[in-house]
Design an enzyme around this catalytic site. Sequence first.
Site, PDB file in Angstrom:
ATOM      1  N   HIS A  49       2.989  93.183  30.306  1.00  0.00           N
ATOM      2  CA  HIS A  49       2.246  93.999  31.263  1.00  0.00           C
ATOM      3  C   HIS A  49       1.071  93.269  31.886  1.00  0.00           C
ATOM      4  O   HIS A  49       0.599  93.658  32.962  1.00  0.00           O
ATOM      5  CB  HIS A  49       1.749  95.281  30.593  1.00  0.00           C
ATOM      6  CG  HIS A  49       2.855  96.203  30.188  1.00  0.00           C
ATOM      7  ND1 HIS A  49       3.727  96.765  31.095  1.00  0.00           N
ATOM      8  CD2 HIS A  49       3.237  96.649  28.968  1.00  0.00           C
ATOM      9  CE1 HIS A  49       4.592  97.536  30.453  1.00  0.00           C
ATOM     10  NE2 HIS A  49       4.327  97.467  29.167  1.00  0.00           N
ATOM     11  N   GLU A 154      10.986 101.362  20.460  1.00  0.00           N
ATOM     12  CA  GLU A 154      10.372 102.194  21.499  1.00  0.00           C
ATOM     13  C   GLU A 154      11.336 103.248  22.037  1.00  0.00           C
ATOM     14  O   GLU A 154      11.118 103.791  23.121  1.00  0.00           O
ATOM     15  CB  GLU A 154       9.864 101.302  22.630  1.00  0.00           C
ATOM     16  CG  GLU A 154       8.847 100.269  22.151  1.00  0.00           C
ATOM     17  CD  GLU A 154       8.270  99.432  23.272  1.00  0.00           C
ATOM     18  OE1 GLU A 154       7.184  99.777  23.761  1.00  0.00           O
ATOM     19  OE2 GLU A 154       8.912  98.427  23.649  1.00  0.00           O
ATOM     20  N   ASP A 180       5.510 104.346  24.583  1.00  0.00           N
ATOM     21  CA  ASP A 180       6.836 104.344  25.201  1.00  0.00           C
ATOM     22  C   ASP A 180       7.824 105.201  24.412  1.00  0.00           C
ATOM     23  O   ASP A 180       8.695 105.850  24.999  1.00  0.00           O
ATOM     24  CB  ASP A 180       7.367 102.918  25.329  1.00  0.00           C
ATOM     25  CG  ASP A 180       6.760 102.179  26.513  1.00  0.00           C
ATOM     26  OD1 ASP A 180       6.050 102.819  27.310  1.00  0.00           O
ATOM     27  OD2 ASP A 180       6.990 100.964  26.634  1.00  0.00           O
TER      28      ASP A 180
END
Length: 260
Positions: A49, A154, A180
């Site tokens: 990210h 996740e 997530d």
Amino acid sequence: MAGFPNRTKEKLRANQLALGFGVHHLRTSATALLAAACDHDWLFIDMEHGAFSVHEASQVCLAALPAGVTPIVRVAADALDEATRALDNGAHGIVVPHVDTVAQAQRIARAFRYPPLGARSWGGPPAVLKFQPPGNAEAQALLNDAILVVVMIESEEGVRNANEIAAVAGIDVLMIGTSDLSAEMGISGQIGHERVKQAYQTVAAACRANGKALGMGGVYDSEMASRYINDGARFVLGGTDHSYLLVGAKARAQALRELL
């Protein structure tokens, strides 16, 4: 020839808490020293990210090694080539997100371990051995033992497959990406929901059964963090550079404004 020890892996083997400092924006050689000054054990250098290049991530890793803070890089799910480059250039561990199946876990473990355990390619003297390794075979055995390989659970599929994933040789940590996971469950952000609690218990049991460590990410509420640490989480992401900055700066600004 001894290299830099992986203190985070040592702590996990001793069932101690290893606390991570998320790195999203910082790019300087001071990053690891700041994390150490705040009593953190490892850096979570986020190439999934964050806007890090491999070069930038490697520079942070190289500065972290002599500071005694373990540099761990998260790559995007299919960017295993970036992960091996990070390992060649200073990373002491890799986090791979969105691991749902045994086949994915096996591919990851094989990519990051040298033969006979895997298929990682030898790239010459690595930073974690201070660029002065012994012979190739001995160096590769040392690195196979030292590197920390973390897969992120996740999804509900990943939770269902947790026991089989944890059984894969070469995987060290199953880290729950709580944000997530809750989003995938349709309860985004509800980190204390009963389904999330059950997921932690399921993955924790898989880790205990297979001698692996449980990781926790995305939990910054103290009450829920306490619960999941009591469930067995030891590889714990405490926060990120921007969240720490926002909390500290807001508190300081409020304190100063209240003086008037």
